[in-house]
Design an enzyme around this catalytic site. Structure first.
Site, mmCIF file in Angstrom:
data_model
loop_
_atom_site.group_PDB
_atom_site.id
_atom_site.type_symbol
_atom_site.label_atom_id
_atom_site.label_comp_id
_atom_site.label_asym_id
_atom_site.label_seq_id
_atom_site.Cartn_x
_atom_site.Cartn_y
_atom_site.Cartn_z
ATOM 1 N N ARG A 160 -20.142 -9.539 -2.740
ATOM 2 C CA ARG A 160 -18.857 -10.210 -2.977
ATOM 3 C C ARG A 160 -17.855 -9.328 -3.713
ATOM 4 O O ARG A 160 -16.886 -9.834 -4.290
ATOM 5 C CB ARG A 160 -19.059 -11.532 -3.725
ATOM 6 N N LYS A 202 -5.144 -2.593 2.367
ATOM 7 C CA LYS A 202 -5.583 -3.149 3.642
ATOM 8 C C LYS A 202 -6.850 -2.422 4.081
ATOM 9 O O LYS A 202 -6.842 -1.203 4.268
ATOM 10 C CB LYS A 202 -4.502 -3.000 4.710
ATOM 11 N N GLU A 244 3.563 8.682 10.392
ATOM 12 C CA GLU A 244 3.791 7.684 9.344
ATOM 13 C C GLU A 244 4.903 8.120 8.394
ATOM 14 O O GLU A 244 5.632 7.287 7.842
ATOM 15 C CB GLU A 244 2.492 7.422 8.576
ATOM 16 N N LYS A 266 5.802 3.610 0.190
ATOM 17 C CA LYS A 266 4.870 2.557 0.606
ATOM 18 C C LYS A 266 4.433 1.707 -0.576
ATOM 19 O O LYS A 266 4.336 0.478 -0.465
ATOM 20 C CB LYS A 266 3.644 3.152 1.301
ATOM 21 N N GLU A 273 1.890 -9.310 2.541
ATOM 22 C CA GLU A 273 2.682 -9.218 3.760
ATOM 23 C C GLU A 273 3.346 -10.536 4.141
ATOM 24 O O GLU A 273 3.215 -11.039 5.268
ATOM 25 C CB GLU A 273 1.812 -8.692 4.918
ATOM 26 N N ARG A 306 6.758 -6.194 3.406
ATOM 27 C CA ARG A 306 5.658 -5.325 3.840
ATOM 28 C C ARG A 306 5.524 -5.294 5.356
ATOM 29 O O ARG A 306 4.997 -4.324 5.929
ATOM 30 C CB ARG A 306 4.341 -5.762 3.190
ATOM 31 N N ASN A 330 5.135 -2.139 9.679
ATOM 32 C CA ASN A 330 4.565 -2.217 11.028
ATOM 33 C C ASN A 330 5.489 -1.628 12.092
ATOM 34 O O ASN A 330 5.187 -1.740 13.293
ATOM 35 C CB ASN A 330 4.251 -3.676 11.380
ATOM 36 N N HIS A 346 4.079 -0.050 15.192
ATOM 37 C CA HIS A 346 2.650 -0.323 15.234
ATOM 38 C C HIS A 346 2.264 -1.436 16.207
ATOM 39 O O HIS A 346 1.119 -1.487 16.653
ATOM 40 C CB HIS A 346 2.144 -0.681 13.832
ATOM 41 N N HIS A 371 -0.491 0.053 18.305
ATOM 42 C CA HIS A 371 -1.904 -0.305 18.167
ATOM 43 C C HIS A 371 -2.531 -0.636 19.516
ATOM 44 O O HIS A 371 -3.695 -0.281 19.779
ATOM 45 C CB HIS A 371 -2.054 -1.493 17.218
ATOM 46 N N HIS A 423 -3.861 7.814 16.263
ATOM 47 C CA HIS A 423 -3.011 6.775 15.695
ATOM 48 C C HIS A 423 -1.549 7.210 15.619
ATOM 49 O O HIS A 423 -0.640 6.460 16.007
ATOM 50 C CB HIS A 423 -3.513 6.420 14.288
#
Length: 350
Positions: free
Chosen positions: A119, A141, A183, A225, A235, A239, A243, A246, A250, A260
């Site tokens: 956990r 993330k 990026e 960032k 997000e 935020r 993307n 992306h 993606h 990527h």
């Protein structure tokens, strides 16, 4: 979120205003050897991939290390299951500290595995690629792909620290330098017109041969960032701008097994075309972005099967009901969130 910036390990200053509910420390221009000063080596397990281990085994040999296969195709739950099995076999408990040493795949998987084992264990990152340094390791993330669906499973959990050792980039293949600059271009497009102008003036070769320029570029992108994440960790608003490029990127990345950064660069140019259609974004600005993308040896276009791409897009995390939250541009340095009805988006893609 409170980020403490430590440059050259001499003194500390707050680089980002405090906010949110977690802390982190960035060690810029640091040495990997410094890691021993703030983690208990006997209670620390490093996760890395086969390529990084081969390139830096002299640094890693004295640490407890779990080595996973390299490559995006291994960013799957089965790899996480392997890591968890290794943690169990090494008697890892809640006092164990996990350090991900590698690129974006390693940091994503490490944060996810650490976040779910017992956990949640504390973890930190030593990014070894441009992409990981300016983007993937920042923001909390963590997760894995599910087949062709990118980052579909995961969680948001922040690392305790990031250690930036620029000497690790000496073994980085040229294609991975190129991959990471997508990026950087993205950050400039959505948040910083001045950075975009810098990229127009310079070249990837300039940054590779000038350590001071490279260090300043990395710190600038980390700050861009991090500032976004500080204000919107989960997000809900700003935020989402990260993307840019992306959504389509993606889908292309996983279907066609593209790097990527290459997929994102194609996605950014496509998003510019959508911006022209939807928001009267000047075509001259699209040409400037395309020129920078190509200057940094990234692709600006790609012939893809539109039906296959559409099938993946319908499962994208950014879809909300009958619309998709697409990131478009008002101008270079200023992005916005545009919900596009799925039927309209399908026509635009096709």
């Amino acid at each position: 979120m409170k980020i403490i910036k430590v440059s050259s390990l001499a003194g500390a200053s707050e680089a980002i205003p405090p906010g949110g509910n977690f802390d982190g420390v960035y060690y810029f221009d640091a040495s990997f050897a410094y890691l021993e000063q703030f983690v208990n080596k006997l209670q620390t397990i490093i996760i890395t991939d086969a390529n990084v281990f081969e390139s830096h085994h002299q640094l890693l040999n004295s640490w407890q290390t779990i080595v996973i296969p390299a490559g995006e195709e291994h960013k799957q739950q089965s790899t996480v299951d392997f890591i968890i099995g290794e943690l169990i076999s090494r008697n890892a408990d809640r006092n164990t500290f996990i350090v991900g040493v590698g690129g974006g795949v390693v940091t994503d998987i490490t944060g996810y595995a650490a976040g779910i084992y017992m956990r949640g264990l504390k973890f930190g990152f030593v990014p070894t690629t441009i992409l990981a340094m300016v983007d993937a390791s920042i923001g909390g993330k963590n997760g894995v792909d599910v087949g062709v669906y990118k980052n579909l499973v995961g969680l948001i959990k922040q690392p305790q620290f990031l250690l930036f050792d620029y000497t690790l980039l000496k073994t980085l293949p040229q294609d991975q330098w190129i991959n990471g600059f997508a990026e950087i271009i993205k950050h400039a497009c959505i948040k910083d017109a001045e950075l975009f102008s810098l990229l127009e003036e310079q070249s990837i070769e300039n940054f590779q041969t000038d350590k001071n320029k490279l260090a300043a570029l990395i710190e600038k992108n980390v700050q861009i960032k991090t500032t976004v994440v500080v204000n919107d960790e989960f997000e809900k608003g700003d935020r989402k701008l990260l993307n840019f490029g992306h959504t389509l990127g993606h889908a292309i990345e996983n279907i066609y097994q593209l790097p990527h950064g290459h997929a994102v660069s194609i996605g950014m140019v496509t998003a510019c075309a959508l911006s022209e259609s939807i928001n009267q974004f000047p075509s001259s600005e699209t040409k400037k972005i395309k020129a920078v993308v190509e200057k940094y040896h990234l692709p600006a276009q790609f012939n893809f099967d539109k039906q296959k791409i559409w099938q993946v897009l319908t499962m994208d995390k950014k879809r909300a009901g009958n619309s998709m939250n697409f990131i478009l541009l008002n101008k270079i340095g200023e992005a916005f969130i545009q919900p596009i009805p799925m039927d309209e988006l399908e026509n635009l893609i096709h």
